[in-house]
Design a protein around this motif. Sequence first.
Motif, PDB file in Angstrom:
ATOM      1  N   LEU A   1       0.815  -1.217   0.000  1.00  0.00           N
ATOM      2  CA  LEU A   1       0.000   0.000   0.000  1.00  0.00           C
ATOM      3  C   LEU A   1       0.849   1.267   0.000  1.00  0.00           C
ATOM      4  O   LEU A   1       0.316   2.374  -0.014  1.00  0.00           O
ATOM      5  CB  LEU A   1      -0.924   0.008   1.224  1.00  0.00           C
ATOM      6  N   GLY A   2       2.175   1.122   0.036  1.00  0.00           N
ATOM      7  CA  GLY A   2       3.062   2.274  -0.037  1.00  0.00           C
ATOM      8  C   GLY A   2       3.621   2.750   1.288  1.00  0.00           C
ATOM      9  O   GLY A   2       4.410   3.709   1.325  1.00  0.00           O
ATOM     10  N   TRP A   3       3.252   2.098   2.386  1.00  0.00           N
ATOM     11  CA  TRP A   3       3.774   2.493   3.701  1.00  0.00           C
ATOM     12  C   TRP A   3       5.248   2.138   3.805  1.00  0.00           C
ATOM     13  O   TRP A   3       5.682   1.071   3.349  1.00  0.00           O
ATOM     14  CB  TRP A   3       2.980   1.776   4.798  1.00  0.00           C
ATOM     15  N   LYS A   4       6.028   3.048   4.395  1.00  0.00           N
ATOM     16  CA  LYS A   4       7.445   2.805   4.643  1.00  0.00           C
ATOM     17  C   LYS A   4       7.810   3.314   6.032  1.00  0.00           C
ATOM     18  O   LYS A   4       7.359   4.394   6.433  1.00  0.00           O
ATOM     19  CB  LYS A   4       8.314   3.517   3.603  1.00  0.00           C
ATOM     20  N   PRO A   5       8.634   2.577   6.784  1.00  0.00           N
ATOM     21  CA  PRO A   5       9.097   3.089   8.077  1.00  0.00           C
ATOM     22  C   PRO A   5      10.045   4.263   7.869  1.00  0.00           C
ATOM     23  O   PRO A   5      10.822   4.289   6.915  1.00  0.00           O
ATOM     24  CB  PRO A   5       9.820   1.893   8.693  1.00  0.00           C
ATOM     25  N   GLN A   6       9.966   5.236   8.789  1.00  0.00           N
ATOM     26  CA  GLN A   6      10.746   6.459   8.647  1.00  0.00           C
ATOM     27  C   GLN A   6      11.607   6.781   9.873  1.00  0.00           C
ATOM     28  O   GLN A   6      12.495   7.632   9.789  1.00  0.00           O
ATOM     29  CB  GLN A   6       9.806   7.657   8.415  1.00  0.00           C
ATOM     30  N   GLU A   7      11.357   6.140  10.992  1.00  0.00           N
ATOM     31  CA  GLU A   7      11.960   6.565  12.253  1.00  0.00           C
ATOM     32  C   GLU A   7      13.300   5.877  12.530  1.00  0.00           C
ATOM     33  O   GLU A   7      13.731   4.994  11.797  1.00  0.00           O
ATOM     34  CB  GLU A   7      10.978   6.295  13.396  1.00  0.00           C
ATOM     35  N   LYS A   8      13.934   6.284  13.623  1.00  0.00           N
ATOM     36  CA  LYS A   8      15.191   5.695  14.075  1.00  0.00           C
ATOM     37  C   LYS A   8      15.019   4.205  14.347  1.00  0.00           C
ATOM     38  O   LYS A   8      13.919   3.731  14.641  1.00  0.00           O
ATOM     39  CB  LYS A   8      15.658   6.364  15.369  1.00  0.00           C
ATOM     40  N   SER A   9      16.130   3.494  14.307  1.00  0.00           N
ATOM     41  CA  SER A   9      16.113   2.077  14.658  1.00  0.00           C
ATOM     42  C   SER A   9      15.937   1.910  16.165  1.00  0.00           C
ATOM     43  O   SER A   9      16.035   2.867  16.944  1.00  0.00           O
ATOM     44  CB  SER A   9      17.411   1.406  14.217  1.00  0.00           C
ATOM     45  N   THR A  10      15.684   0.677  16.569  1.00  0.00           N
ATOM     46  CA  THR A  10      15.402   0.375  17.974  1.00  0.00           C
ATOM     47  C   THR A  10      16.484   0.904  18.915  1.00  0.00           C
ATOM     48  O   THR A  10      16.190   1.596  19.896  1.00  0.00           O
ATOM     49  CB  THR A  10      15.272  -1.152  18.161  1.00  0.00           C
ATOM     50  N   PHE A  11      17.731   0.588  18.631  1.00  0.00           N
ATOM     51  CA  PHE A  11      18.795   0.903  19.580  1.00  0.00           C
ATOM     52  C   PHE A  11      19.264   2.349  19.468  1.00  0.00           C
ATOM     53  O   PHE A  11      19.726   2.931  20.458  1.00  0.00           O
ATOM     54  CB  PHE A  11      19.943  -0.086  19.417  1.00  0.00           C
ATOM     55  N   GLU A  12      19.113   2.966  18.281  1.00  0.00           N
ATOM     56  CA  GLU A  12      19.342   4.411  18.171  1.00  0.00           C
ATOM     57  C   GLU A  12      18.329   5.163  19.025  1.00  0.00           C
ATOM     58  O   GLU A  12      18.672   6.118  19.736  1.00  0.00           O
ATOM     59  CB  GLU A  12      19.219   4.854  16.715  1.00  0.00           C
ATOM     60  N   SER A  13      17.088   4.736  18.950  1.00  0.00           N
ATOM     61  CA  SER A  13      16.038   5.373  19.752  1.00  0.00           C
ATOM     62  C   SER A  13      16.273   5.152  21.239  1.00  0.00           C
ATOM     63  O   SER A  13      16.115   6.076  22.053  1.00  0.00           O
ATOM     64  CB  SER A  13      14.675   4.812  19.342  1.00  0.00           C
TER      65      SER A  13
END
Length: 342
Positions: free
Chosen positions: A305-317
């Motif tokens: 449907l075109g969704w893509k993750p945009q945020e920091k990775s788990t351990f960066e966060s």
Amino acid sequence: MADKGSVFLLGPGFIGLEILGELLREGYQVTILVRREEARADLEKLGSKTILGSLDDGDTIREAAAAADIVIHTATADHKPSAVSILDGIGARAKTGKSSIYIHTSGCSLITDDSNGEYVSEKIYEDDKPETVDSVADDAPHRSIDLAILKRRDALGAKAKISIVLPPVIYGVGKEHRLSIQIPTMVRFALKHGYAGFAGKGKSVWGQIHVSDLARGYMTILHYMESTSGEKVLENPYFFIENGDEYSWKRCAEEIGKALQQGGKIQDPTPREISSDLYSDLFQEWSVAVIGQNARNRANRLRALGWKPQEKSTFESLLSEELPIILAEKGDFKGYGAAVAS
């Protein structure tokens, strides 16, 4: 901004508040079920309406669900009466000729195995293959609620567009500096006991999702359901939401150990298996179930449907956002005793 329909939201917490922000930004009229009177003012300042009540207030939930175009349940994956009340409201609405959209939050505990951390499973559940999800046992976590929803979904037919969302490990800082459950609990355990640990043997893996990417995933699902016929939505109720990363619970403990050593909070970053007599400082008798089994899945439908993750990775966060909040907490940590949605 044009009105985009009415939404009844249950669960203005870690997930729900993030979704609320997206809904309000897009112009939806949102009514929220609120347990405490003192919480109403802040939610109404954001632009939502509120109804005072709990998940056990069946009549209140039924009436609100019957009045709304869209219902989103993010409060818990394990409260069957509230889900049934929503479905009763949707059923009443259908009798008047009106259709409904219902997005229910389940969780990836549904697809956990009994590996106890001994191995990485080769079993991967894919949401464009609903039969793989339907293959889980009827007594799997969350499944009794999901099955009740699916049974009513079949009875209601195309008038009720119903989807079940299964989040994996959720991370990140949500609205009002709220944190998730699994990894923060492991961090608090490490601070209390002086080492980063894992339940079971640590080899089992889960997928990951930042709470903001999760909320955008819910909106993608909502828009799909709005633009798709009821008959088509009936073909597949399931949506996974994962960002492509999978980490073992031992790897999570390793990263926690390194972060806490860098911060001068523990001396040795080497992770260890946690003995069962300390599970009271994790998730009590559910510790291995929550942070010890495999739950591998693929969000094929969202990506299509075109969704893509945009945020920091788990351990960066964890390092830049969550850890400073956890380190500022006061009081003696005594484990996590509430229900765990994922």
